[in-house]
Design an enzyme around this catalytic site. Structure first.
Site, PDB file in Angstrom:
ATOM      1  N   GLY A 141       0.834  -1.189   0.000  1.00 16.68           N
ATOM      2  CA  GLY A 141       0.000   0.000   0.000  1.00 16.68           C
ATOM      3  C   GLY A 141       0.866   1.236   0.000  1.00 16.68           C
ATOM      4  N   CYS A 142       0.469   2.223   0.730  1.00 13.11           N
ATOM      5  CA  CYS A 142       1.186   3.490   0.802  1.00 13.11           C
ATOM      6  C   CYS A 142       2.572   3.299   1.405  1.00 13.11           C
ATOM      7  CB  CYS A 142       0.374   4.461   1.655  1.00 13.11           C
ATOM      8  SG  CYS A 142       1.225   5.993   2.012  1.00 13.11           S
ATOM      9  N   PHE A 143       3.600   3.738   0.707  1.00 10.26           N
ATOM     10  CA  PHE A 143       4.953   3.557   1.237  1.00 10.26           C
ATOM     11  C   PHE A 143       5.204   4.390   2.486  1.00 10.26           C
ATOM     12  CE2 PHE A 143       6.415   5.865  -2.915  1.00 10.26           C
ATOM     13  CZ  PHE A 143       5.914   7.085  -2.511  1.00 10.26           C
ATOM     14  N   TRP A 144       4.467   5.468   2.674  1.00  7.02           N
ATOM     15  CA  TRP A 144       4.626   6.267   3.897  1.00  7.02           C
ATOM     16  C   TRP A 144       4.323   5.421   5.127  1.00  7.02           C
ATOM     17  CZ3 TRP A 144       0.978  10.754   2.118  1.00  7.02           C
ATOM     18  CH2 TRP A 144       1.569  11.471   1.071  1.00  7.02           C
ATOM     19  N   CYS A 145       3.276   4.582   5.020  1.00  7.85           N
ATOM     20  CA  CYS A 145       2.862   3.750   6.159  1.00  7.85           C
ATOM     21  C   CYS A 145       3.911   2.707   6.498  1.00  7.85           C
ATOM     22  CB  CYS A 145       1.535   3.061   5.848  1.00  7.85           C
ATOM     23  SG  CYS A 145       0.158   4.194   5.562  1.00  7.85           S
TER      24      CYS A 145
END
Length: 172
Positions: A15-19
């Site tokens: 999913g989101c790489f920030w997470c």
């Protein structure tokens, strides 16, 4: 042995790489985490190109770690508990191939460990009940190329802890 050679690298998309970056940054034994793109066809894609879904890339993190402190298997066990590996091309409200669950392996050993961890989660070896009620759809594929994301994506949560997405999705 050089200092650099004691580290190994994992490439994970969930999913989101920030997470993912926010979680892996805080693990003992992790040296660094960089956000980027892997698994696609376009050379040197931009964030906007990846978001279009046309490049085939997934938002991916490159996790450099000390295997004496944390193993590749332990990283994968954490990986499978911090995102939903049962939703094809989606994580929560984020939808598209760029948000797929994937492990991009660099050698046969990493491939075998990835398949073993998936089998263990599927066979209920990690507890009395399956962690995920649906089948795991995580892609296990060889890493061809990793492109580091733009600078503003690196350490995003650390630099933007009060941004709305960070407060609602990453912080919890």
């Amino acid at each position: 042995m050089s200092q650099e050679s004691k580290f190994e690298v994992a490439f994970l998309a969930g999913g989101c790489f920030w997470c993912l970056e926010a979680v892996f940054d805080d693990l003992k034994g992790v040296q660094s985490v960089e956000s980027g793109y892997a698994g696609g066809a376009a050379a040197h894609p931009t964030y906007e190109q990846v978001c279009s879904g046309m490049t085939g890339h997934a938002e991916t993190v490159r996790v450099t770690f000390d295997p004496q402190a944390i193993s590749f298997k332990e990283l994968l066990q954490i990986f499978f508990t911090i995102h939903d590996p049962t939703t094809l091309n989606r994580q929560g409200a984020d939808v598209g191939t760029q948000y797929r669950s994937a492990i991009f392996y660099q050698n046969e050993q990493q491939k075998q460990v990835a398949e073993q961890v998936i089998a263990e989660f599927t066979a209920e070896k990690l507890g009395a009940e399956k962690i995920w009620p649906n089948p795991i759809v995580t892609e296990v594929a060889p890493l061809e190329t990793f492109y580091e994301a733009e600078a503003y994506h690196q350490e995003y949560f650390r630099h933007n802890p009060y941004q709305g997405y960070c407060q609602m999705v990453i912080a919890p």
